[in-house]
Design an enzyme around this catalytic site. Structure first.
Site, PDB file in Angstrom:
ATOM      1  N   PHE A   4     -18.442  -7.256 -16.101  1.00 48.49           N
ATOM      2  CA  PHE A   4     -18.109  -6.758 -17.203  1.00 48.49           C
ATOM      3  C   PHE A   4     -16.148  -7.898 -17.383  1.00 48.49           C
ATOM      4  O   PHE A   4     -15.939  -8.706 -16.683  1.00 48.49           O
ATOM      5  CB  PHE A   4     -17.119  -5.265 -16.585  1.00 48.49           C
ATOM      6  CG  PHE A   4     -15.731  -5.176 -17.363  1.00 48.49           C
ATOM      7  CD1 PHE A   4     -16.977  -4.049 -17.980  1.00 48.49           C
ATOM      8  CD2 PHE A   4     -14.598  -4.694 -17.386  1.00 48.49           C
ATOM      9  CE1 PHE A   4     -15.741  -2.696 -19.016  1.00 48.49           C
ATOM     10  CE2 PHE A   4     -14.566  -3.859 -18.018  1.00 48.49           C
ATOM     11  CZ  PHE A   4     -14.419  -3.423 -18.157  1.00 48.49           C
ATOM     12  N   ASP A  32     -16.925  -5.580  -7.159  1.00 48.07           N
ATOM     13  CA  ASP A  32     -16.957  -4.763  -8.228  1.00 48.07           C
ATOM     14  C   ASP A  32     -17.466  -4.279  -7.909  1.00 48.07           C
ATOM     15  O   ASP A  32     -18.956  -3.110  -7.785  1.00 48.07           O
ATOM     16  CB  ASP A  32     -16.309  -5.944  -9.317  1.00 48.07           C
ATOM     17  CG  ASP A  32     -15.649  -5.020 -10.656  1.00 48.07           C
ATOM     18  OD1 ASP A  32     -16.002  -3.447 -10.145  1.00 48.07           O
ATOM     19  OD2 ASP A  32     -15.030  -4.899 -10.769  1.00 48.07           O
ATOM     20  N   TYR A  44     -10.788   5.950 -11.424  1.00 50.98           N
ATOM     21  CA  TYR A  44     -11.046   6.894 -13.187  1.00 50.98           C
ATOM     22  C   TYR A  44     -13.294   6.874 -13.877  1.00 50.98           C
ATOM     23  O   TYR A  44     -13.081   7.614 -14.798  1.00 50.98           O
ATOM     24  CB  TYR A  44     -10.638   6.732 -14.135  1.00 50.98           C
ATOM     25  CG  TYR A  44     -10.935   5.288 -14.584  1.00 50.98           C
ATOM     26  CD1 TYR A  44     -11.296   4.777 -15.247  1.00 50.98           C
ATOM     27  CD2 TYR A  44      -9.643   3.747 -13.837  1.00 50.98           C
ATOM     28  CE1 TYR A  44     -11.278   3.990 -15.679  1.00 50.98           C
ATOM     29  CE2 TYR A  44      -9.134   2.753 -14.985  1.00 50.98           C
ATOM     30  CZ  TYR A  44     -10.390   2.823 -15.256  1.00 50.98           C
ATOM     31  OH  TYR A  44     -11.235   0.960 -16.026  1.00 50.98           O
ATOM     32  N   LYS A  45     -13.700   6.375 -12.815  1.00 56.81           N
ATOM     33  CA  LYS A  45     -14.784   6.788 -13.824  1.00 56.81           C
ATOM     34  C   LYS A  45     -15.586   8.106 -12.552  1.00 56.81           C
ATOM     35  O   LYS A  45     -15.516   8.625 -12.625  1.00 56.81           O
ATOM     36  CB  LYS A  45     -15.964   5.280 -13.561  1.00 56.81           C
ATOM     37  CG  LYS A  45     -15.050   4.395 -13.813  1.00 56.81           C
ATOM     38  CD  LYS A  45     -15.558   2.817 -14.520  1.00 56.81           C
ATOM     39  CE  LYS A  45     -15.188   1.929 -15.196  1.00 56.81           C
ATOM     40  NZ  LYS A  45     -15.584   0.812 -15.013  1.00 56.81           N
ATOM     41  N   ARG A 100     -25.589   4.183 -24.234  1.00 51.80           N
ATOM     42  CA  ARG A 100     -25.409   4.010 -22.556  1.00 51.80           C
ATOM     43  C   ARG A 100     -25.292   5.433 -22.161  1.00 51.80           C
ATOM     44  O   ARG A 100     -24.263   5.768 -22.628  1.00 51.80           O
ATOM     45  CB  ARG A 100     -24.191   2.996 -22.224  1.00 51.80           C
ATOM     46  CG  ARG A 100     -24.110   2.447 -20.477  1.00 51.80           C
ATOM     47  CD  ARG A 100     -22.841   1.799 -20.358  1.00 51.80           C
ATOM     48  NE  ARG A 100     -21.686   2.175 -20.677  1.00 51.80           N
ATOM     49  CZ  ARG A 100     -20.449   2.203 -19.989  1.00 51.80           C
ATOM     50  NH1 ARG A 100     -20.436   0.589 -19.278  1.00 51.80           N
ATOM     51  NH2 ARG A 100     -19.711   2.341 -20.558  1.00 51.80           N
TER      52      ARG A 100
HETATM   53  C1  LIG Z   1     -14.439  -0.103 -15.418  1.00 51.77           C
HETATM   54  C2  LIG Z   1     -13.902  -1.354 -15.359  1.00 51.77           C
HETATM   55  C3  LIG Z   1     -13.043  -1.980 -15.134  1.00 51.77           C
HETATM   56  C4  LIG Z   1     -12.248  -1.614 -15.277  1.00 51.77           C
HETATM   57  O1  LIG Z   1     -10.674  -2.391 -15.231  1.00 51.77           O
HETATM   58  P1  LIG Z   1      -9.310  -2.109 -15.174  1.00 51.77           P
HETATM   59  O2  LIG Z   1      -8.262  -3.050 -14.752  1.00 51.77           O
HETATM   60  O3  LIG Z   1      -9.475  -0.198 -14.295  1.00 51.77           O
HETATM   61  O4  LIG Z   1      -9.203  -1.663 -16.982  1.00 51.77           O
HETATM   62  C5  LIG Z   1     -13.168  -3.531 -14.482  1.00 51.77           C
HETATM   63  N1  LIG Z   1     -15.175  -4.052 -13.557  1.00 51.77           N
HETATM   64  C6  LIG Z   1     -15.787  -3.168 -14.345  1.00 51.77           C
HETATM   65  C7  LIG Z   1     -16.789  -3.743 -13.348  1.00 51.77           C
HETATM   66  C8  LIG Z   1     -15.736  -2.510 -14.836  1.00 51.77           C
HETATM   67  O5  LIG Z   1     -16.796  -1.524 -14.719  1.00 51.77           O
END
Ligand SMILES: *Cc1c(COP(=O)(O)O)cnc(C)c1O
Length: 411
Positions: free
Chosen positions: A127, A200, A225-226, A370
């Site tokens: 990501f 992560d 939040y996911k 997705r």
């Molecule tokens: C959603 C997500 C993030 C989000 O990072 P934020 O700091 O909350 O914007 C980070 N890493 C991964 C792998 C994600 O899927």
């Protein structure tokens, strides 16, 4: 194998041991929500909980709520509630800040624990924020950054064995393909090579069982939040294994991470335990929304969650393969998270056409459609209807309407 019918799906819903959780979410009518991997749905109890914090704790309690409502300890009490979902002890997790900030703190701390080693390994297609934060931390700490494909085991093993690697940053579940990595094996490999792991968990917490402590993970971060349904922009979490808590030094040394914050001392002294990873004040309103979600999670059997998640993704794979779609998600259950990603050159417009029909997925460039499957509020019949809608949108060419080609800010 005889193809699954809509009636089969209705029967499976009637026998689903998690079915009752759906009523605990405030879902809009006529929407099949397959984007809970990006923003989880609203738990029905959350508006009341947030209102209570605003009106009672803030409005009437005012400053006394820092003590009386447990505001000061919220990063720790929420961490303890979240800990069972990631296989951690209650005092190995703190909640606060965002995933990007927490990743930076955890990675710098890991690099500082391994000062003789001058490299960090990341993923070639992680990501973006993970790539950028790793870049930034590497630059600050003056270490070289190397990237590998973590689904290529030989390449990952070679990268970890290079001899100069301090830490590795990996996503447990790949945000684009939905591939689930073997955390136990990678932790073993990293430890054998003197490399610290920074995981992560954004796409695995609340989607698959996670065993941080049992598998020997060093650090982990993730968002709430996911799949956890903690609310948009909700606070993230940080896991620090017991064995690192006394020596770990994170770089954002704010007063909430101080050993005695109300001494208002001139010099920083890190707090005991994972609390030293805190920095400053957090939104207690956002914390209330997360707490409401975590109270719901306390009643979820994670084994049943995983079983239903695999059944939902298996069903969607079966139905979309039958309709001729190509998936980039691993077919083997043990290697799959809780999403299915299909490849199509017109994926963006197809997803927009589906959203118009009430089937909400998302699109990741260049060509990935997705679909996330949140087992707490999705039914088998939703999966059936979503796959039928997808096949129909492509068969009829409905997606060709120019309105569906217009890119919006968030895809
Ligand atoms: C959603 C997500 C993030 C989000 O990072 P934020 O700091 O909350 O914007 C980070 N890493 C991964 C792998 C994600 O899927």
């Amino acid at each position: 194998m005889t193809p699954t019918t809509r009636e089969d799906c209705l029967r499976r819903d009637a026998a689903d041991p998690l079915a009752a959780f759906r009523a605990e979410f405030a879902l809009p009518e006529n929407v099949i929500y397959l984007d809970g991997n990006s923003l989880g749905a609203l738990p029905a109890a959350t508006p009341g909980r947030v209102a209570e914090v605003v009106e009672r704790e803030w409005g009437r309690g005012l400053i006394a709520s820092w003590n009386d409502a447990g505001w000061w300890d919220k990063p720790r009490t929420l961490g303890a509630k979240l800990a069972p979902l990631v296989g951690a002890a209650p005092d190995e997790v703190v909640v606060g800040d965002g995933t990007s900030a927490n990743l930076f703190k955890a990675l710098v701390a890991a690099l500082r624990l391994n000062p003789g080693r001058r490299a960090v390994v990341g993923e070639s297609t992680n990501f973006p924020t993970d790539l950028y934060v790793t870049q930034g931390a590497a630059e600050l700490m003056d270490v070289v950054e190397r990237r590998v494909d973590p689904d290529n085991r030989a390449a990952l093993a070679a990268a970890l064995a290079a001899g100069d690697v301090a830490a590795v940053v990996l996503s447990h579940v790949d945000y684009r393909t939905g591939a689930l990595r073997d955390m136990a094996e990678i932790n073993r490999l990293a430890r054998a090579n003197g490399v610290l792991t920074v995981w992560d968990l954004c796409h695995s917490v609340g989607a698959v069982p996670v065993e941080l402590a049992a598998t020997g993970a060093d650090f982990a971060v993730g968002c709430t939040y996911k799949y956890l349904n903690g609310g948009p922009g909700g606070p993230a979490f940080t896991y620090v294994a017991h064995r690192h808590q006394a020596a770990a030094r994170q770089p954002l040394t704010g007063w909430h991470g101080h050993a005695r914050p109300f001494d208002f001392a001139a010099e920083y002294v890190p707090a005991e335990g994972a609390s030293r990873f805190l920095s400053g004040s957090q939104s207690l309103i956002a914390a209330a929304a997360l707490e409401s979600a975590l109270d719901l999670w306390a009643r979820v059997d994670l084994g049943r969650l995983r079983a239903k998640s695999l059944a939902l993704t298996e069903l969607f794979l079966e139905l979309t393969e039958r309709a001729g779609f190509a998936s980039v998600t691993p077919r083997a259950a043990a290697r799959r998270g809780s999403q299915v990603s299909l490849r199509h050159p017109e994926g963006y417009a197809i997803v927009q056409a589906l959203i118009k029909r009430g089937v909400v997925g998302d699109f990741r460039a260049p060509d990935i459609m997705r679909f996330g499957f949140a087992p707490l509020y999705l039914r088998y019949v939703d999966v059936y209807d979503a796959a039928a809608a997808l096949a129909d949108v492509v068969r009829t060419g409905e997606w060709r309407d120019p309105a569906f080609a217009r890119r919006r800010q968030v895809t």
